[in-house]
Design an enzyme around this catalytic site. Structure first.
Site, PDB file in Angstrom:
ATOM      1  N   HIS A 115       0.808  -1.234   0.000  1.00 48.71           N
ATOM      2  CA  HIS A 115       0.000   0.000   0.000  1.00 48.71           C
ATOM      3  C   HIS A 115       0.837   1.278   0.000  1.00 48.71           C
ATOM      4  O   HIS A 115       0.300   2.360  -0.222  1.00 48.71           O
ATOM      5  CB  HIS A 115      -0.934   0.049   1.214  1.00 48.71           C
TER       6      HIS A 115
HETATM    7 ZN   LIG Z   1      -3.998  -6.979   3.171  1.00 50.97          ZN
END
Ligand SMILES: [Zn+2]
Ligand SMILES: [Zn+2]
Length: 392
Positions: free
Chosen positions: A135
């Site tokens: 992320h």
């Molecule tokens: Zn995850």
């Protein structure tokens, strides 16, 4: 065995467990320590070369991350008290901690060094289960991720001259940071299979996200309905991933094996078993041999059932990459169960299986337009395959 005789590299430095957002955060580094403990309990540390690489330096971090962001990480790393939420640092998901820069750069360094070893032909397979921090964005931390080791490893491969790198991400969350890093780069095919963005962070990963104008069809997203179990998860993987890899012809396959798809995971809503996770790990291994000359970098990722799921899932991953797969029926070694109890006061699972025997109906045998998994697969195939000149 160690050194030249091992076909695989296990990247590990005990200090990766300093990647620690604190006692109330779900990403408890005990999951890494317990995984390494289980790997050792099965003797897999003798079937692979265990290597600790140095932390990624500034010139490597700059391949993906903005200079001002790296400077901000360094600053809060020295004095966590100054973190105010800018650059995503000092938030609920990514609270600042002392040594944040060093621990994050160390994890990135393991993935980058694994990629370098593959590229130079030193080994066929490399594993960094502390990595897969998918992320992290070029200019900010997000979703428990500070530096994007997956993107950095891929960027390093490109720097070394790779022309086609495939990234397959089966974490329950969308691999948004890796997709963003290579959005407009046709040399990198990113494929993410995850719970639908309608019901899960980071709310991206729609099938219609297919890459920038210079790289249309280079981003692939399979968005599965909440509640999807083994059969649907495996069917979707096999209905999309192998054909794309066959078409793309990667020189290296990078895979992210977040274990948070599991039915016991507290942060998401898929219902996948350990046995299905293992089946996808084996499929990735086979695909690396079939389409990428065996060059396979396998990373960890999410996973918040830190005792019951993560160590077993990633021990299977290490066994597969070591060419010494752990039998799902194997009992979990008593020494490790003792270690689990001593560290966590929790009871460890008894076997390396959830007792499932995953199977799935083959896509080529036909699909059901009323089935929600099949609708998800169709949406992905229809969005991407024509852009690559492939038949849907
Ligand atoms: Zn995850
Ligand atoms: Zn192999």
């Amino acid at each position: 065995m160690s050194g030249e005789s091992a076909t695989g590299l296990l990247m590990w430095d005990e200090a990766v467990t300093r990647y620690d957002f604190g006692p109330s955060h779900p990403m408890d580094p005990v999951r890494l320590a317990l995984t390494m403990g289980l790997v050792r309990a099965f003797g897999l540390d003798r079937a692979m070369e265990v290597r600790a690489a140095p932390a990624a330096g500034d010139s490597t971090l700059r391949l993906v991350h903005r200079e001002d962001y790296v400077a901000a990480v360094r600053e809060v790393s020295e004095d966590p008290g100054v973190a105010d939420g800018s650059y995503g640092l000092g938030t609920m998901d990514d609270p600042a901690f002392h040594g944040m820069h060093e621990a994050s750069a160390l994890i990135a360094g393991q993935s980058v060094a694994g990629a370098e070893a593959l590229w130079h032909g030193e080994v066929e397979h490399a594993v960094n289960f502390a990595g897969g921090l998918h992320h992290a964005m070029p200019g900010g931390a997000a979703g428990f991720c500070v530096y994007n080791d997956a993107s950095l490893a891929i960027a390093r491969l490109l720097e070394l001259g790779a022309e086609r790198v495939a990234y397959v991400d089966v974490d329950v969350h969308h691999g948004d940071g890796v997709q963003a890093a290579f959005w407009d780069d046709p040399r990198v095919l990113t494929i993410s299979m995850h719970e639908h963005p309608r019901t899960l962070f980071p709310q991206t990963g729609w099938p219609e996200e297919t890459g920038g104008p210079e790289a249309e069809g280079s981003a692939v997203n399979i968005a599965l309905p909440a509640g999807t179990g083994d059969e649907g998860w495996l069917r979707a993987f096999h209905a999309v991933v192998p054909e794309l890899l066959a078409d793309f012809g990667p020189q290296v396959l990078v895979t992210q094996h977040g274990a948070d798809t599991h039915f016991e995971d507290p942060l998401a809503h898929l219902a996948v078993s350990l046995d299905a996770q293992r089946a996808v790990q084996e499929a990735c291994h086979r695909l690396a041999h079939e389409y990428a000359d065996g060059r396979w970098l396998a990373l960890g990722g999410g996973g918040y059932a830190v005792v019951d799921v993560v160590p077993r899932s990633w021990t299977h991953l290490v066994g597969i990459a070591a060419h010494r797969p752990v039998d799902p029926q194997a009992a979990v070694p008593a020494s490790w169960r003792d270690e689990v109890y001593a560290r966590t006061r929790q009871l460890a699972p008894a076997r390396m299986t959830d007792g499932r025997t995953p199977s799935w109906p083959d896509w080529d045998a036909g699909y059901d337009p009323a089935d929600r998994t099949d609708q998800a697969v169709l949406a992905t195939r229809r969005a991407v395959f024509p852009l690559r000149g492939m038949l849907t």
